[in-house]
Design an enzyme around this catalytic site. Sequence first.
Site, mmCIF file in Angstrom:
data_model
loop_
_atom_site.group_PDB
_atom_site.id
_atom_site.type_symbol
_atom_site.label_atom_id
_atom_site.label_comp_id
_atom_site.label_asym_id
_atom_site.label_seq_id
_atom_site.Cartn_x
_atom_site.Cartn_y
_atom_site.Cartn_z
ATOM 1 N N ARG A 340 26.603 88.027 48.204
ATOM 2 C CA ARG A 340 26.467 88.710 49.496
ATOM 3 C C ARG A 340 26.393 90.225 49.271
ATOM 4 N NH1 ARG A 340 25.667 84.309 49.423
ATOM 5 N NH2 ARG A 340 26.544 82.589 50.639
ATOM 6 N N ARG A 356 33.914 79.860 48.007
ATOM 7 C CA ARG A 356 33.091 78.772 48.551
ATOM 8 C C ARG A 356 31.623 79.171 48.606
ATOM 9 N NH1 ARG A 356 34.520 80.599 53.951
ATOM 10 N NH2 ARG A 356 36.487 79.478 54.042
ATOM 11 N N TRP A 487 36.058 75.911 55.902
ATOM 12 C CA TRP A 487 34.715 76.489 55.836
ATOM 13 C C TRP A 487 34.503 77.494 56.965
ATOM 14 C CZ3 TRP A 487 31.142 76.293 59.770
ATOM 15 C CH2 TRP A 487 29.910 76.885 59.464
ATOM 16 N N ASP A 489 35.430 80.364 58.879
ATOM 17 C CA ASP A 489 36.292 81.537 58.750
ATOM 18 C C ASP A 489 37.062 81.834 60.026
ATOM 19 O OD1 ASP A 489 35.643 82.244 56.159
ATOM 20 O OD2 ASP A 489 33.889 83.407 56.769
ATOM 21 N N LYS A 632 27.265 83.166 66.520
ATOM 22 C CA LYS A 632 28.013 82.862 65.306
ATOM 23 C C LYS A 632 28.895 81.619 65.485
ATOM 24 C CE LYS A 632 29.642 86.217 62.680
ATOM 25 N NZ LYS A 632 29.118 86.702 61.409
ATOM 26 N N THR A 705 22.767 84.164 52.758
ATOM 27 C CA THR A 705 23.519 83.189 53.543
ATOM 28 C C THR A 705 23.518 81.843 52.829
ATOM 29 O OG1 THR A 705 23.315 81.746 55.480
ATOM 30 C CG2 THR A 705 21.402 83.066 54.948
HETATM 31 C C1 GLC Z 1 29.978 83.010 56.679
HETATM 32 C C2 GLC Z 1 30.800 83.067 55.418
HETATM 33 C C3 GLC Z 1 31.121 81.688 54.911
HETATM 34 C C4 GLC Z 1 31.709 80.835 56.003
HETATM 35 C C5 GLC Z 1 30.822 80.829 57.228
HETATM 36 C C6 GLC Z 1 31.434 80.092 58.395
HETATM 37 O O1 GLC Z 1 28.707 82.538 56.401
HETATM 38 O O2 GLC Z 1 30.141 83.792 54.397
HETATM 39 O O3 GLC Z 1 32.023 81.758 53.838
HETATM 40 O O4 GLC Z 1 31.913 79.543 55.513
HETATM 41 O O5 GLC Z 1 30.570 82.154 57.620
HETATM 42 O O6 GLC Z 1 32.529 80.747 58.930
#
Ligand code: GLC
Length: 797
Positions: A340, A356, A487, A489, A632, A705
């Site tokens: 990233r 991850r 996964w 965040d 998001k 991504t």
């Molecule tokens: C972003 C983060 C990733 C996470 C995703 C979902 O893409 O980089 O680590 O899993 O958001 O929150």
Amino acid sequence: MNYGFFDEKNREYVITNPNTPAPWANYLGSPEYGAIISHNAGGYSFVKSGANGRILRYVFNQEDKPGRYIYLRDDETSDYWSASWQPVGKSLETYKSECHHGTAYTNIKADYSGIHSEALYYVPLNKTYEVWRLKVTNTSDRPRNLSVFGYAEFTNENNYENDQVNLQYTLFITRTYFKGNKILQTINENCHKGCNGSNRKERFLGLVGSEVASYNGDKASFLGRYRSYGNPIAVEKGACDNVLNYNSNGCGALQTKITLAPGETKEMAFVLGQYNDEESAAILSSYENLSKVDQELEELKAYWHGKLSNLYVQTPSSEFNNMINTWNAYQCFITFIWSRAASFIYCGLRNGYGYRDTVQDIQGIIHLDPEMAKEKIIFMLSAQVDNGGGLPLVKFDHNAGHEDTPDDPSYAQATGHPAYRADDALWLFPTILKYIGESGDKDFINEVIPYANKDEGTVYDHLKRAINFSMERLGAHHMPAGLHADWNDCLRLGKKGESSFVALQLYYAMSVLRDFASDLNDTDYIAYLDEVQKVLGDTIQENCWEDDRFIRGFKEDGEVIGSKKDPEASMWLNPQSWSVISGLATKEQAEKALESVYRELNTKYGARVMAPSYKDHAFDGALALLFNGSTKENGGIFSQPQGWIILAEALMGHGNRAFEYFMESSPAAQNDNADVRILEPYVHGQFTESVESPFEGRSHVHWLTGTASTVMVGCVEGILGLRPDLDGIKLEPAIPSDWKTFTMDKVFRGKKLHITVNNPSGAEGGYKACYLNGDKLDSNYIFAAALKDENEIILEM
Ligand code: GLC
């Protein structure tokens, strides 16, 4: 409306209308020397770090500027333009632009007032500087006298934030020199041996192939008062005034003059990098013969096209072909290599790899370059703590065996990550399975690799400890605890809360490890896995299945997240797709769960990550509430999970659905809808705004991504059905029923496979017969041992 097209043969995306809805970018070089460039030549360069090694300035949250600008001027009429449409921005009635974004190079062609120009930008393979080669052709019928100006805006400091804000300091540390064919910029030039942590740095912009007529090392002198990149005074006047900076913003600007007879072409090259006088002189003189540029371009193409050609598909869908053969694949390499690090959205501040993120990124390239993947897998295993968990952030200067962990306050201080996440190490299972399946490197499981903090163990031991990590952190329902996050965040289920997604990942991990255990004849461990997997499976079934969906988890106080009865966030995408991927869902559950996804989450741009968005009923740990609705993690179409829903549908043999999800969310399929999607039609973004947004369909966060890898896996393993495992490869496509036939050329363990899939009866999954080199096989499984160097494979659906 579209702004360009895919040139499949040359593996380029060609932008024919430069007035695109956003800067459409490409990646040059590598994080050792990285350059991001838009089709209008905007962008920046850095050495090793976008945040701390920045050498070209770029201002975020502003239109795409500045950049690597080349200006052209007709010295008879005084009219001037730029080799990219911007920054001068001539009327598109009279100015024609064609930007060819290719694999690690960008070639911007322009035609204006009888002059054709081609500005090729690239970083030579394994080099840490960049080249801008300009070819100018007189297409008019009279001789022309032209000036060419190259312009690069150096930062005043390698730290990009200091460069932007610390003017009481950074303005007084640089100066420039003119040295015959280049501008040399110095930073902290008296600090030869380091003063207070600062070191002397030098950068240069040089010109080869043409004489320098005038120069500027001072930005304000080049641009002029209250002017901008579109109308620099030097270009307007037809000469730089040879002023160098001292206590002001620096730049590299070089003018040259050329005369062209009708039909004549001249070429030259600007070269830019962070090297001192002597080093840059050597680099520049190595380009005295400009044919080196063409050689280097060929090298770049051979390198990238070579990697990409390890899988080549010809299906009836050009969108699918373009993505799988070139653009999604290239994006997978970019996310794999750059993590990233830097984009027009990421500034490069993250000083490491997300655990991850990187373990997922690896999955996207395994089918094309298992060797390259292996190195990174080893690195990521060396960032696993001896308790089995992954370091949430793996520093770029990671020192395996000697790192602090989230159990040490110093780790949180250094990385900003205060605690373990529930899912990190569980991503190792699919990644390692894919690597061993693709490469056939079964011995890998016995390779000894250090842990991040102390100790070492075989890969097998690492995986066992990853299982232990989850098993030692179970919540009230005997499911893995949510810890700092899974996964997602934005989902803080807490130390004792539980995540169904992680539970499904763990269930899957146990199946993967069981295969390795049986290969190693580890009967005790198999018995252990069978027992704990049964308990885990039962508890997921008992506690997480609710009629037509799997819930998302439990809060610490036991409250259910993602229940059908909830007024908001009552339906979540990932537990449904992963119930299938993990192998836990019964056929009936799988059908129902997938149908619920389609009914409640699907939109014309893909499936939402959950719905309805949080607004009035979020719980404390639901950080998604921070975002606007349909954005998001808050009910947006998160792009990464599209890959998982494609895979899940394909695993169920639902080729039509799988392909429908592909088309809804695929950049290429939105080529003619660019004014809605906004992002590059050739790259995935992180998310797309969904139904509640006034801008439904707009996508964000280009290039870097995890979507690249998940969608690649969804397409390759799912739709194309290429599923390698320990002993060979299974072919089980799940395709749209109107695909009558398609072919795949794949390199598998060094052998060539030419696979033809015939589908005369319009099936969307399943198979009738499979032939290897003329022999009918018992099933659709091909043992690696049965392969010759070149193989003809036919699968009848
Ligand atoms: C972003 C983060 C990733 C996470 C995703 C979902 O893409 O980089 O680590 O899993 O958001 O929150």
